[in-house]
Design a protein around this motif. Sequence first.
Motif, mmCIF file in Angstrom:
data_model
loop_
_atom_site.group_PDB
_atom_site.id
_atom_site.type_symbol
_atom_site.label_atom_id
_atom_site.label_comp_id
_atom_site.label_asym_id
_atom_site.label_seq_id
_atom_site.Cartn_x
_atom_site.Cartn_y
_atom_site.Cartn_z
ATOM 1 N N UNK A 83 0.856 -1.185 0.000
ATOM 2 C CA UNK A 83 0.000 0.000 0.000
ATOM 3 C C UNK A 83 0.889 1.231 0.000
ATOM 4 N N UNK A 84 0.556 2.202 -0.856
ATOM 5 C CA UNK A 84 1.316 3.453 -0.950
ATOM 6 C C UNK A 84 0.386 4.612 -0.612
ATOM 7 N N UNK A 85 0.804 5.464 0.292
ATOM 8 C CA UNK A 85 0.015 6.633 0.646
ATOM 9 C C UNK A 85 0.880 7.896 0.590
ATOM 10 N N UNK A 86 0.211 9.000 0.292
ATOM 11 C CA UNK A 86 0.843 10.325 0.372
ATOM 12 C C UNK A 86 -0.144 11.237 1.081
ATOM 13 N N UNK A 87 0.345 12.027 2.019
ATOM 14 C CA UNK A 87 -0.563 12.872 2.804
ATOM 15 C C UNK A 87 0.147 14.143 3.272
ATOM 16 N N UNK A 88 -0.669 15.112 3.657
ATOM 17 C CA UNK A 88 -0.199 16.400 4.171
ATOM 18 C C UNK A 88 -0.636 16.522 5.628
ATOM 19 N N UNK A 89 0.289 16.433 6.580
ATOM 20 C CA UNK A 89 -0.082 16.558 7.994
ATOM 21 C C UNK A 89 -0.268 18.003 8.457
ATOM 22 N N UNK A 90 -0.113 18.958 7.544
ATOM 23 C CA UNK A 90 -0.152 20.374 7.913
ATOM 24 C C UNK A 90 -1.351 21.116 7.320
ATOM 25 N N UNK A 91 -2.382 20.379 6.946
ATOM 26 C CA UNK A 91 -3.541 21.012 6.316
ATOM 27 C C UNK A 91 -4.549 21.522 7.355
ATOM 28 N N UNK A 92 -5.087 22.718 7.159
ATOM 29 C CA UNK A 92 -4.784 23.642 6.068
ATOM 30 C C UNK A 92 -3.557 24.519 6.336
ATOM 31 N N UNK A 93 -3.080 24.541 7.585
ATOM 32 C CA UNK A 93 -1.859 25.288 7.899
ATOM 33 C C UNK A 93 -1.150 24.600 9.059
ATOM 34 N N UNK A 94 0.172 24.662 9.093
ATOM 35 C CA UNK A 94 0.907 24.017 10.184
ATOM 36 C C UNK A 94 0.519 24.511 11.575
ATOM 37 N N UNK A 95 0.129 25.769 11.665
ATOM 38 C CA UNK A 95 -0.233 26.317 12.971
ATOM 39 C C UNK A 95 -1.654 25.939 13.388
ATOM 40 N N UNK A 96 -2.465 25.508 12.430
ATOM 41 C CA UNK A 96 -3.854 25.136 12.736
ATOM 42 C C UNK A 96 -4.288 23.991 11.805
ATOM 43 N N UNK A 97 -3.702 22.818 11.994
ATOM 44 C CA UNK A 97 -3.963 21.696 11.075
ATOM 45 C C UNK A 97 -5.239 20.936 11.422
#
Length: 198
Positions: A83-97
């Motif tokens: 299984x391959x995944x790609x994700x953004x842990x900083x959405x929508x912003x690093x200060x308020x994810x």
Amino acid sequence: MSAKFHWVLMVVFVCGCHAGAASIAESFTSYKLVPNIVTKAPANVISVKFPSGAVVDLGNELSKPQVALTPSVSWNAGDGLYTVIMFDPDAPSPSNPFISSFLHWLVINVQKDGIASGDTIAEYLHPYPPPFGDIHRYVFLVYQQRERLPVKDFIAYSTIGRFKFSPQDFADNFNLGDPVAGNFFRTQFNSLKTDKLF
């Protein structure tokens, strides 16, 4: 070839492997991916190259145009399914994810490292961090499956399941264990004219 030379080769090979694994662990830890996002860093790197020629390298910064199209990926794969995944842990912003993590790509039942052989659940969505906030991290992880996974169990991840996606919970829920390979890059909003294309 002398016995001494054989020993030198073995030492170089072993040290090189440990150095690579250590580098991955250090990068995942220094960028707070471990233990914040996953409990354990992968031992191997997944090679990620975009059609633009940009290559992902453990936290390097890439522009939005460079990562606009689906990348090619490869890793040190054995027999079995992945299984391959790609994700953004900083959405929508690093200060308020508050929608962290956002799932950008999900492919299951991949044979060895042939991504085209798998079942694409969530099509690749290129990064587009908003004009506010700091730089975002975009993470690739590879898991080795114990068995073929039924596509019907993953349909939600193509839509609403992209939001508040937890890689650790995902792996736990489907008995995937720890990631066997990983990599990540960083991207931020910028004012390049080419950004208007995306």
